[in-house]
Write a protein that holds these residues in place. Structure first.
Motif, PDB file in Angstrom:
ATOM      1  N   ALA A 174      14.291 -16.156  23.245  1.00 33.74           N
ATOM      2  CA  ALA A 174      14.439 -15.817  24.231  1.00 33.74           C
ATOM      3  C   ALA A 174      14.674 -15.597  25.743  1.00 33.74           C
ATOM      4  CB  ALA A 174      12.453 -15.028  24.725  1.00 33.74           C
ATOM      5  N   PHE A 175      14.700 -17.152  26.192  1.00 39.08           N
ATOM      6  CA  PHE A 175      15.185 -17.696  27.439  1.00 39.08           C
ATOM      7  C   PHE A 175      16.887 -17.728  26.954  1.00 39.08           C
ATOM      8  CE2 PHE A 175      11.114 -20.631  28.002  1.00 39.08           C
ATOM      9  CZ  PHE A 175      11.253 -20.544  28.862  1.00 39.08           C
ATOM     10  N   LEU A 176      16.888 -18.100  26.372  1.00 39.37           N
ATOM     11  CA  LEU A 176      18.489 -18.086  25.879  1.00 39.37           C
ATOM     12  C   LEU A 176      19.508 -16.271  26.421  1.00 39.37           C
ATOM     13  CD1 LEU A 176      19.934 -20.034  23.435  1.00 39.37           C
ATOM     14  CD2 LEU A 176      19.722 -20.420  25.434  1.00 39.37           C
ATOM     15  N   ASP A 177      18.133 -15.333  26.015  1.00 41.38           N
ATOM     16  CA  ASP A 177      18.594 -14.334  26.669  1.00 41.38           C
ATOM     17  C   ASP A 177      18.182 -14.073  27.459  1.00 41.38           C
ATOM     18  OD1 ASP A 177      19.168 -13.439  23.200  1.00 41.38           O
ATOM     19  OD2 ASP A 177      17.026 -12.921  22.398  1.00 41.38           O
ATOM     20  N   TYR A 178      17.699 -14.619  28.362  1.00 45.37           N
ATOM     21  CA  TYR A 178      17.329 -14.225  30.154  1.00 45.37           C
ATOM     22  C   TYR A 178      19.375 -14.955  30.488  1.00 45.37           C
ATOM     23  CZ  TYR A 178      15.402 -13.898  34.174  1.00 45.37           C
ATOM     24  OH  TYR A 178      14.796 -14.371  35.767  1.00 45.37           O
ATOM     25  N   VAL A 179      19.705 -16.500  30.088  1.00 44.85           N
ATOM     26  CA  VAL A 179      20.138 -16.352  30.860  1.00 44.85           C
ATOM     27  C   VAL A 179      21.957 -15.944  30.534  1.00 44.85           C
ATOM     28  CG1 VAL A 179      19.319 -18.685  31.084  1.00 44.85           C
ATOM     29  CG2 VAL A 179      20.793 -18.780  29.193  1.00 44.85           C
ATOM     30  N   ARG A 180      21.372 -15.460  29.526  1.00 46.52           N
ATOM     31  CA  ARG A 180      23.214 -14.487  28.984  1.00 46.52           C
ATOM     32  C   ARG A 180      23.827 -13.975  30.161  1.00 46.52           C
ATOM     33  NH1 ARG A 180      24.815 -13.912  24.027  1.00 46.52           N
ATOM     34  NH2 ARG A 180      22.953 -14.994  22.996  1.00 46.52           N
ATOM     35  N   THR A 181      23.091 -13.254  30.832  1.00 46.28           N
ATOM     36  CA  THR A 181      23.789 -12.118  31.840  1.00 46.28           C
ATOM     37  C   THR A 181      23.271 -12.667  32.770  1.00 46.28           C
ATOM     38  OG1 THR A 181      22.118 -10.762  31.208  1.00 46.28           O
ATOM     39  CG2 THR A 181      24.006 -10.564  30.247  1.00 46.28           C
ATOM     40  N   ARG A 182      22.627 -13.946  33.715  1.00 48.33           N
ATOM     41  CA  ARG A 182      21.895 -14.138  34.472  1.00 48.33           C
ATOM     42  C   ARG A 182      22.798 -15.251  34.966  1.00 48.33           C
ATOM     43  NH1 ARG A 182      18.193 -11.626  32.109  1.00 48.33           N
ATOM     44  NH2 ARG A 182      16.731  -9.576  33.210  1.00 48.33           N
ATOM     45  N   ARG A 183      22.775 -14.997  36.254  1.00 50.69           N
ATOM     46  CA  ARG A 183      23.652 -16.307  37.019  1.00 50.69           C
ATOM     47  C   ARG A 183      21.795 -17.416  37.180  1.00 50.69           C
ATOM     48  NH1 ARG A 183      28.891 -17.158  36.937  1.00 50.69           N
ATOM     49  NH2 ARG A 183      30.154 -15.209  36.747  1.00 50.69           N
ATOM     50  N   VAL A 184      21.770 -17.552  36.489  1.00 54.43           N
ATOM     51  CA  VAL A 184      20.583 -18.722  36.819  1.00 54.43           C
ATOM     52  C   VAL A 184      20.741 -19.593  36.061  1.00 54.43           C
ATOM     53  CG1 VAL A 184      18.985 -17.069  37.541  1.00 54.43           C
ATOM     54  CG2 VAL A 184      18.776 -17.910  35.005  1.00 54.43           C
ATOM     55  N   GLY A 185      19.389 -21.437  36.132  1.00 53.26           N
ATOM     56  CA  GLY A 185      19.771 -22.216  36.181  1.00 53.26           C
ATOM     57  C   GLY A 185      18.074 -22.676  34.958  1.00 53.26           C
ATOM     58  N   LEU A 186      18.312 -22.530  33.918  1.00 52.37           N
ATOM     59  CA  LEU A 186      16.769 -22.893  33.367  1.00 52.37           C
ATOM     60  C   LEU A 186      16.849 -24.119  33.486  1.00 52.37           C
ATOM     61  CD1 LEU A 186      14.760 -21.987  31.501  1.00 52.37           C
ATOM     62  CD2 LEU A 186      16.538 -21.286  29.582  1.00 52.37           C
ATOM     63  N   ARG A 187      15.614 -25.506  33.034  1.00 55.04           N
ATOM     64  CA  ARG A 187      15.588 -26.278  32.926  1.00 55.04           C
ATOM     65  C   ARG A 187      14.568 -26.582  31.883  1.00 55.04           C
ATOM     66  NH1 ARG A 187      15.649 -29.677  38.526  1.00 55.04           N
ATOM     67  NH2 ARG A 187      13.336 -29.338  38.244  1.00 55.04           N
ATOM     68  N   PHE A 188      14.780 -27.392  30.955  1.00 58.53           N
ATOM     69  CA  PHE A 188      13.830 -27.912  30.294  1.00 58.53           C
ATOM     70  C   PHE A 188      13.454 -29.266  30.922  1.00 58.53           C
ATOM     71  CE2 PHE A 188      15.842 -24.754  27.453  1.00 58.53           C
ATOM     72  CZ  PHE A 188      14.336 -23.563  27.206  1.00 58.53           C
ATOM     73  N   ILE A 189      12.018 -29.220  30.378  1.00 61.27           N
ATOM     74  CA  ILE A 189      11.372 -30.388  31.474  1.00 61.27           C
ATOM     75  C   ILE A 189       9.910 -30.866  30.479  1.00 61.27           C
ATOM     76  CG2 ILE A 189      10.041 -31.539  33.093  1.00 61.27           C
ATOM     77  CD1 ILE A 189      10.447 -29.374  34.859  1.00 61.27           C
ATOM     78  N   GLU A 190      10.621 -32.234  30.185  1.00 63.85           N
ATOM     79  CA  GLU A 190       9.854 -33.157  29.085  1.00 63.85           C
ATOM     80  C   GLU A 190       8.895 -33.342  29.716  1.00 63.85           C
ATOM     81  OE1 GLU A 190      10.302 -36.938  25.468  1.00 63.85           O
ATOM     82  OE2 GLU A 190      11.962 -35.969  27.548  1.00 63.85           O
ATOM     83  N   LEU A 191       7.499 -33.366  28.838  1.00 62.60           N
ATOM     84  CA  LEU A 191       5.866 -33.326  29.337  1.00 62.60           C
ATOM     85  C   LEU A 191       5.987 -34.685  29.295  1.00 62.60           C
ATOM     86  CD1 LEU A 191       3.315 -32.156  29.401  1.00 62.60           C
ATOM     87  CD2 LEU A 191       3.037 -32.739  27.440  1.00 62.60           C
ATOM     88  N   MET A 192       5.625 -34.944  30.218  1.00 61.90           N
ATOM     89  CA  MET A 192       5.296 -36.582  30.893  1.00 61.90           C
ATOM     90  C   MET A 192       4.044 -37.039  30.586  1.00 61.90           C
ATOM     91  SD  MET A 192       7.665 -36.518  33.783  1.00 61.90           S
ATOM     92  CE  MET A 192       8.237 -34.852  34.223  1.00 61.90           C
TER      93      MET A 192
END
Length: 327
Positions: A174-192
Motif C-alpha cells: 500500500a505504501f509503494l502504491d502511494y509513492v508511485r505517483t506522488r513526489r513524496v518521501g516515505l521513511r520507515f523507522i526501525e522501532l527503538m
C-alpha cells in the motif's frame, strides 16, 4: 569562525528543536496511555528564547532546523515560532514533524510563515490499522492535509512510518502504491527501545535491514546522502515518483554519520537521543548579550559527545519515550 564539530570530526548542520512534550495521539509505541505530564516539568521555551537559541546555532553553522514534539501544532504560537526561526540568517531549511491533524486548516499559514519541509507520521494506510496504532481514526483527514501540502509546493513532504512487526509490516504494498505517483518521501523507522517500552519492543521490533533487502530485490537503489540530511538511507526507483528512506538505528554504522543535535522543549541540549544527561541552556537564553557565552557552551559540550549510542546493549539513556525529546 568556530563551528559545530565534535571530537570525531563530525559536523552538525542540523538541529532538532522540541517545542512541547505533550501529544494528542496515543501511539502504541510511544504514549499508549496518552500524554501524562511529568512532575516538575519546566515551562516551555518562549519565542524570544527560541530565537536566541537558533541564532547561536546558526552562527556556528547550523542551516537546517526541525521543529518537533510531542506534537508541535499544540503550540498556539507555532506560526510565530516558524516566522522567528525562518528569519534567522543562515537558516535555509525550516522543517516540521507533525501527526498532521491540523494540516487541513493550518498548512498554508505555516508555509506563509516560512515552513519549507514537512514530515507527517502515517504508520499505516489502512484506516482501521492506523486507528489501532495511533488511538485516533483520523487517517482520511491527515491524508487530505498531506495533499494540500503537496499542492502548496513545499520543498519536501515526507511520511514517517514506524516499522512494527505484526501491526504494519504487511503495509509495504500500500505504501509503494502511494509513492508511485506522488513526489513524496516515505521513511520507515526501525522501532527503538526506550525507557518504558521494553515488552512492546520485544514483541514488535522489526529489523529495518530486512525491509532494505526487500527493496533492493525489487529494484530500488541507494542514493548518496546530503550533508544536512537526516539519518535515513534513501532509495529511489525509476518507476516511482517518490523515494523511500530507511532509518536503522541498530545498523552497525548508524552513528558514524550523525549530523544533528537536539534541544528539549525546556531548553536542555541533548548530544544524543539516547544520552544519559541533558545540558541546561535556558539560563543562557535570557538576553542577547549572552550570545557569546551560549556559543562557547555549545562548542565545549560537543567535545563530550560519544562516538555512538548504547542501544545494542539495551542502554536507552534518560529518554522515557520519544515524545519527551522529539525522536
Amino acid at each position: 569562525m568556530a563551528a559545530l564539530i565534535d571530537g570525531y570530526g563530525r559536523r552538525f548542520p542540523y538541529l532538532r528543536l522540541s517545542l512541547i512534550e505533550a501529544c494528542n495521539f496515543r501511539c502504541s509505541y510511544c504514549l499508549p496511555r496518552g500524554y501524562q505530564p511529568r512532575p516538575g516539568l519546566a515551562p516551555l521555551l518562549t519565542v524570544a528564547e527560541i530565537g536566541r537559541l537558533v541564532r547561536a546555532f546558526a552562527r556556528l553553522g547550523m542551516s537546517k532546523l526541525r521543529l518537533t514534539g510531542g506534537e508541535p501544532s499544540l503550540r498556539h504560537d507555532l506560526s510565530e515560532i516558524i516566522a522567528a526561526v525562518a528569519a534567522v540568517p543562515g537558516v535555509a531549511k525550516v522543517a516540521l514533524t507533525s501527526n498532521g491533524v491540523l494540516l487541513q486548516r493550518r498548512i498554508a499559514e505555516w508555509q506563509a510563515a516560512g515552513l519549507t519541509h514537512l514530515n507527517v507520521s502515517v504508520d499505516a494506510l489502512d484506516r482501521a490499522r492506523f486507528a489501532a496504532i495511533t488511538g485516533h481514526d483520523r487517517l482520511p483527514q491527515i491524508l487530505d492535509g498531506i495533499e494540500r501540502a503537496l499542492a502548496l509546493g513545499l520543498t519536501a513532504v515526507k511520511l514517517n512510518a514506524v516499522l512494527l512487526r505484526g501491526l504494519n509490516d504487511d503495509q509495504l504494498p500500500a505504501f509503494l502504491d502511494y509513492v508511485r505517483t506522488r513526489r513524496v518521501g516515505l521513511r520507515f523507522i526501525e522501532l527503538m527501545q526506550t525507557g518504558d517500552n521494553l515488552a512492546y519492543f520485544r514483541r514488535h521490533h522489526y529489523r529495518a535491514e530486512t525491509l532494505e533487502q526487500t527493496l533492493l530485490a525489487q529494484g530500488w537503489q541507494l542514493h548518496p546522502r546530503a550533508p544536512d540530511a537526516g539519518p535515513a538511507r534513501d532509495y529511489a526507483h525509476p518507476d516511482y515518483a517518490g523515494h523511500i528512506g530507511i532509518i536503522a538505528p541498530y545498523s552497525r554504522d548508524f552513528c558514524a554519520g550523525c549530523n544533528r543535535l537536539r534541544v528539549t522543549a525546556a531548553g536542555d541540549l541533548r548530544l544524543c537521543l539516547f544520552g544519559n544527561a541533558g545540558i541546561p541552556l535556558r539560563q543562557l537564553l535570557q538576553a542577547d548579550a549572552q550570545a557569546n557565552e551560549l556559543q562557547a557552551t555549545l562548542i565545549s559540550q560537543l567535545g563530550l559527545k560519544a562516538a555512538g549510542h548504547g542501544l545494542h546493549r539495551g542502554e536507552t539513556g534518560v529518554t522515557p519515550h520519544l515524545a519527551s525529546i522529539g525522536g
